[in-house]
Write an enzyme that holds these catalytic residues in place. Sequence first.
Site, PDB file in Angstrom:
ATOM      1  N   ALA A 223       0.862  -1.183   0.000  1.00  8.11           N
ATOM      2  CA  ALA A 223       0.000   0.000   0.000  1.00  8.11           C
ATOM      3  C   ALA A 223       0.892   1.224   0.000  1.00  8.11           C
ATOM      4  O   ALA A 223       2.066   1.153   0.371  1.00  8.11           O
ATOM      5  CB  ALA A 223      -0.859  -0.017   1.254  1.00  8.11           C
TER       6      ALA A 223
ATOM      7  N   GLY B 258       0.478  -5.116   0.660  1.00  5.34           N
ATOM      8  CA  GLY B 258      -0.623  -5.095  -0.301  1.00  5.34           C
ATOM      9  C   GLY B 258      -0.231  -5.706  -1.639  1.00  5.34           C
ATOM     10  O   GLY B 258      -1.083  -6.233  -2.365  1.00  5.34           O
TER      11      GLY B 258
ATOM     12  N   GLU C 213      -0.779  -9.218  -1.272  1.00  4.31           N
ATOM     13  CA  GLU C 213      -2.230  -9.460  -1.174  1.00  4.31           C
ATOM     14  C   GLU C 213      -2.888  -9.433  -2.560  1.00  4.31           C
ATOM     15  O   GLU C 213      -3.782 -10.231  -2.842  1.00  4.31           O
ATOM     16  CB  GLU C 213      -2.868  -8.431  -0.237  1.00  4.31           C
ATOM     17  CG  GLU C 213      -2.441  -8.670   1.212  1.00  4.31           C
ATOM     18  CD  GLU C 213      -2.870  -7.552   2.144  1.00  4.31           C
ATOM     19  OE1 GLU C 213      -2.410  -6.412   1.944  1.00  4.31           O
ATOM     20  OE2 GLU C 213      -3.667  -7.814   3.054  1.00  4.31           O
TER      21      GLU C 213
ATOM     22  N   GLU D  96       3.969  -5.790   7.245  1.00  9.43           N
ATOM     23  CA  GLU D  96       3.191  -4.709   7.853  1.00  9.43           C
ATOM     24  C   GLU D  96       3.538  -4.460   9.319  1.00  9.43           C
ATOM     25  O   GLU D  96       3.487  -3.324   9.783  1.00  9.43           O
ATOM     26  CB  GLU D  96       1.682  -5.006   7.740  1.00  9.43           C
ATOM     27  CG  GLU D  96       1.117  -4.832   6.332  1.00  9.43           C
ATOM     28  CD  GLU D  96       1.252  -6.066   5.461  1.00  9.43           C
ATOM     29  OE1 GLU D  96       2.003  -7.001   5.828  1.00  9.43           O
ATOM     30  OE2 GLU D  96       0.599  -6.103   4.398  1.00  9.43           O
TER      31      GLU D  96
HETATM   32  N1  CAA Z   1       4.570   3.349   0.089  1.00  9.96           N
HETATM   33  C1  CAA Z   1       5.042   4.572  -0.221  1.00  9.96           C
HETATM   34  N2  CAA Z   1       6.323   4.817  -0.523  1.00  9.96           N
HETATM   35  C2  CAA Z   1       7.157   3.765  -0.497  1.00  9.96           C
HETATM   36  C3  CAA Z   1       6.737   2.472  -0.194  1.00  9.96           C
HETATM   37  C4  CAA Z   1       5.364   2.277   0.103  1.00  9.96           C
HETATM   38  N3  CAA Z   1       4.867   1.070   0.379  1.00  9.96           N
HETATM   39  N4  CAA Z   1       7.805   1.643  -0.243  1.00  9.96           N
HETATM   40  C5  CAA Z   1       8.857   2.408  -0.591  1.00  9.96           C
HETATM   41  N5  CAA Z   1       8.468   3.691  -0.748  1.00  9.96           N
HETATM   42  C6  CAA Z   1       9.298   4.830  -1.174  1.00  9.96           C
HETATM   43  C7  CAA Z   1      10.329   5.225  -0.127  1.00  9.96           C
HETATM   44  O1  CAA Z   1       9.792   6.116   0.812  1.00  9.96           O
HETATM   45  C8  CAA Z   1      11.394   5.861  -1.009  1.00  9.96           C
HETATM   46  O2  CAA Z   1      10.956   7.147  -1.317  1.00  9.96           O
HETATM   47  P1  CAA Z   1      12.013   8.347  -1.540  1.00  9.96           P
HETATM   48  O3  CAA Z   1      12.908   7.912  -2.638  1.00  9.96           O
HETATM   49  O4  CAA Z   1      11.168   9.509  -1.838  1.00  9.96           O
HETATM   50  O5  CAA Z   1      12.740   8.476  -0.239  1.00  9.96           O
HETATM   51  C9  CAA Z   1      11.333   5.028  -2.282  1.00  9.96           C
HETATM   52  O6  CAA Z   1      10.045   4.404  -2.288  1.00  9.96           O
HETATM   53  C10 CAA Z   1      12.389   3.953  -2.389  1.00  9.96           C
HETATM   54  O7  CAA Z   1      12.330   3.174  -1.189  1.00  9.96           O
HETATM   55  P2  CAA Z   1      13.659   2.571  -0.512  1.00  9.96           P
HETATM   56  O8  CAA Z   1      14.683   3.650  -0.383  1.00  9.96           O
HETATM   57  O9  CAA Z   1      13.235   1.866   0.705  1.00  9.96           O
HETATM   58  O10 CAA Z   1      14.129   1.583  -1.659  1.00  9.96           O
HETATM   59  P3  CAA Z   1      14.851   0.172  -1.538  1.00  9.96           P
HETATM   60  O11 CAA Z   1      15.101  -0.274  -2.921  1.00  9.96           O
HETATM   61  O12 CAA Z   1      15.979   0.258  -0.576  1.00  9.96           O
HETATM   62  O13 CAA Z   1      13.780  -0.819  -0.850  1.00  9.96           O
HETATM   63  C11 CAA Z   1      11.631  -1.848  -0.562  1.00  9.96           C
HETATM   64  C12 CAA Z   1      12.621  -1.172  -1.539  1.00  9.96           C
HETATM   65  C13 CAA Z   1      12.195  -3.173  -0.074  1.00  9.96           C
HETATM   66  C14 CAA Z   1      10.358  -2.080  -1.310  1.00  9.96           C
HETATM   67  C15 CAA Z   1      11.397  -0.918   0.650  1.00  9.96           C
HETATM   68  O14 CAA Z   1      11.081   0.379   0.176  1.00  9.96           O
HETATM   69  C16 CAA Z   1      10.291  -1.346   1.568  1.00  9.96           C
HETATM   70  O15 CAA Z   1      10.488  -2.210   2.380  1.00  9.96           O
HETATM   71  N6  CAA Z   1       9.103  -0.712   1.442  1.00  9.96           N
HETATM   72  C17 CAA Z   1       8.011  -0.920   2.332  1.00  9.96           C
HETATM   73  C18 CAA Z   1       7.345  -2.235   2.130  1.00  9.96           C
HETATM   74  C19 CAA Z   1       6.170  -2.373   3.066  1.00  9.96           C
HETATM   75  O16 CAA Z   1       6.272  -2.174   4.251  1.00  9.96           O
HETATM   76  N7  CAA Z   1       5.023  -2.722   2.499  1.00  9.96           N
HETATM   77  C20 CAA Z   1       3.820  -2.870   3.246  1.00  9.96           C
HETATM   78  C21 CAA Z   1       3.055  -1.602   3.191  1.00  9.96           C
HETATM   79  S1  CAA Z   1       1.628  -1.676   4.224  1.00  9.96           S
HETATM   80  C22 CAA Z   1       0.495  -2.534   3.333  1.00  9.96           C
HETATM   81  O17 CAA Z   1       0.710  -2.912   2.233  1.00  9.96           O
HETATM   82  C23 CAA Z   1      -0.777  -2.748   4.081  1.00  9.96           C
HETATM   83  C24 CAA Z   1      -1.808  -3.504   3.404  1.00  9.96           C
HETATM   84  O18 CAA Z   1      -2.084  -4.598   3.778  1.00  9.96           O
HETATM   85  C25 CAA Z   1      -2.583  -2.924   2.300  1.00  9.96           C
END
Ligand code: CAA
Length: 709
Positions: free
Chosen positions: A63, A107, A110, A130
């Site tokens: 998400a 998500g 999912e 999450e």
């Molecule tokens: N939402 C919004 N922005 C996100 C994002 C997300 N889920 N994941 C990453 N970003 C953004 C970061 O903030 C960053 O932005 P900036 O460049 O502006 O700073 C950019 O994307 C790149 O992110 P990283 O620097 O972390 O890049 P990376 O290559 O080192 O890692 C990744 C990539 C492994 C995907 C890491 O970003 C990550 O772990 N993201 C979060 C994953 C997560 O927690 N997902 C679950 C979300 S909650 C959910 O999905 C609930 C549900 O059930 C619906």
Amino acid sequence: MSDFVRLTKQGDITVITIDNPPVNALSPGVPEGIVAAVEQIQNEQSVKAAVLIGAGRTFVAGADIKEFVKLTSGQRGDDIGILPQLLKIEDSGKPIVVAIHGNALGGGLEVAQACHYRVAAVDARVGQPEVNLGIIPGAGGTQRLPRLVGVERAIDMCATGKPLKATEAAQFGLIDRTIEGDLLAGAVAFAREVAGKPIPKTRERRDKLGTPEQNAPIFAAARENARKKYRNQICQLAAIDAIEAATRLPFEEGCEEERRLFDKCLYSNQSKAQIHIFFAEREVPKIPDIPKETPIIPVNSVAIVGAGTMGGGIAMVCANTGVPVILKDTDQAALDHGIGTIKKNYDISVKRGRFTQDYVDERMKLIRPTLSYDDFAGADMVIEAVFETMPLKKQVFGELDRVCKKGAILSSNTSTLNIDEIAATTSRPESVIGMHFFSPANVMRLLEIVRGRRTSQDVIATCMQLAKKLGKAGVLVGNCRGFVGNRMFLPYIREAQFLVEEGAAPEAVDKALVDWGLAMGPLAVGDLGGLDVAYRIRKEYRHLEKPGARQPFLEDRLVEMGRLGQKMGAGWYKYDAERRASSDPEVPALVKKWVGEWGIAQRQISSDEIVERAIYSLVNEGARILEEGYALRAGDIDTIYVNGYGFPAYRGGPMWYADTVGLKKVYERVAEFHRQHGVLWEPAPLLKELASSGGTFVNFQRVAAQATD
Ligand code: CAA
Ligand code: NAI
């Protein structure tokens, strides 16, 4: 179709590509775009199936977390749940095959679970992370995942948040096929194989959900484990509750229960704090006066001076990322000892199953021991980790200046010494920087990168990027005594001693703070690192203390009688041969005698007061650091504390925590402690100012550049 989703054809297969850089998050418009694409193919006679794939470096990372912040801060009030969209995908009359590369997280996974088949590149990762944001899956993940992988595995994935490799996920039935080489071609071929066959719907399965009798012990053990491992936290237990709902309730009702638990977590202070840390960590590399296009110096080899505790750990960090290392010490015995310790540490990792023997053998080949500086000539970067004395550091940097090539980065791992003074012994202060790793360097994520007055932008930008490559949270800090982390830690451990002097038992001080959420209490931390370390720092810098300031004395006495902590089997606690701690009755007797000699009145001290005095001492010093510009943002300080000092992420770091308590309230307590305990508690001007203006640390913006000394 939509700004984020496009359709292309490969014969009878439609390829639906999600394109929402950088990580294809499910921002508003993305789920709707996927649904529109799925609806479109229903009416196209020539299309037999579809492949859903992500553009760029990854499938969907989840998400859009920024939308959660908008929700909880009241910037938007509508429902951003995507359950109905996922039902529409699952109800497609033509099979949808998800093709995963990079990550399918939260998500993103999912969405994949709602599709009919999942194929993945062999190096892809899938997970429900999450809980790292203090929430649980909110788009049916707690209901569909156990149907695909079974209850136990689903609990493990949702409660730990750890992703699985695609190859592992394939063993558990989450991935139907892993694909070597061209993922899209493999996915299209797979789609042709399944086209025309009955379409499986995850939500209609119950075969892996188990019986109440089978599940009861699994849930009981999971809850017990979560309570122990994730003290005070609510989201892991909520994830388990939601998965239990999947086993008890029909799918739709299970989703309603998931939604209720998701909302409870999302609107909690814990989740707000963890989301703050998520964004703070990603803000940290952005340095206002260092443009994005600053050239990066290639670092393909590293030389380390000093093969002791830190030098050895740093060598492992570099080797683990494939960077060749030259490791130097003064004599063969010290070098052998250093290499022996590295081997021992790797052996432990092999025994624990973290690394394979082959992996370790490869790493060891990357570490080349030497006694001569001649080998340093080709190194792109040097990390110095010799004993902590200025004359020795100056001598080493003089040598480095002589032997290293022009442009090589010369860094020091010093924890207390002035980087500018070290830099001044070289002819190239622009190449000198602090790289302050934390012990054990191969484990701790924090790396303070200390900017000297003359450090060049290229060197700073390179070190920030290198930190990420090494898997560290690299935070740029200014060159003040103790930098950021240890400068704040000093008043904190001092306060812990004062509390004991005033009548709290050492165990009570540590317990109050551990119960509050810290990984270890301050006195136990002192024993772990050695009480002599802080003792030496106190003695060396006593002349810099404010006149009339109260000085702690208990730890000095313990050190002077040889109670240096774990390494001597005794400090604040006593330790057995396995270094297990227990209370030592000798300590309260000694304390009683010493405070009696000093004439300090004894009283009952509540755990609330212990927590306030310890945590607000961090906050007050943090406020000074922020105002003086040694940290760029409150979030940088929070990142340092969460990654290097065992501060609970679910409290967001000391500065975020103070904001949640309310700075007016924090200020009033600090002012009260100032009246009671004297000059050390003088409120930081920034705390006072923000308390009266109703501001917060997190929104505080300094206008001037980052301070360097
Ligand atoms: N939402 C919004 N922005 C996100 C994002 C997300 N889920 N994941 C990453 N970003 C953004 C970061 O903030 C960053 O932005 P900036 O460049 O502006 O700073 C950019 O994307 C790149 O992110 P990283 O620097 O972390 O890049 P990376 O290559 O080192 O890692 C990744 C990539 C492994 C995907 C890491 O970003 C990550 O772990 N993201 C979060 C994953 C997560 O927690 N997902 C679950 C979300 S909650 C959910 O999905 C609930 C549900 O059930 C619906
Ligand atoms: P250590 O005592 O374990 O290791 C120092 C090593 O440097 C020894 O092997 C010694 O033989 C070697 N050495 C001394 N002079 C040398 C020279 N001229 N050339 C080559 N090698 C030389 O010390 P430790 O704990 O590894 O500390 C090293 C540095 O890291 C210090 O500056 C310390 O402040 C800093 N640091 C230490 C942390 C810790 O928890 N131990 C944490 C963060 C920083």
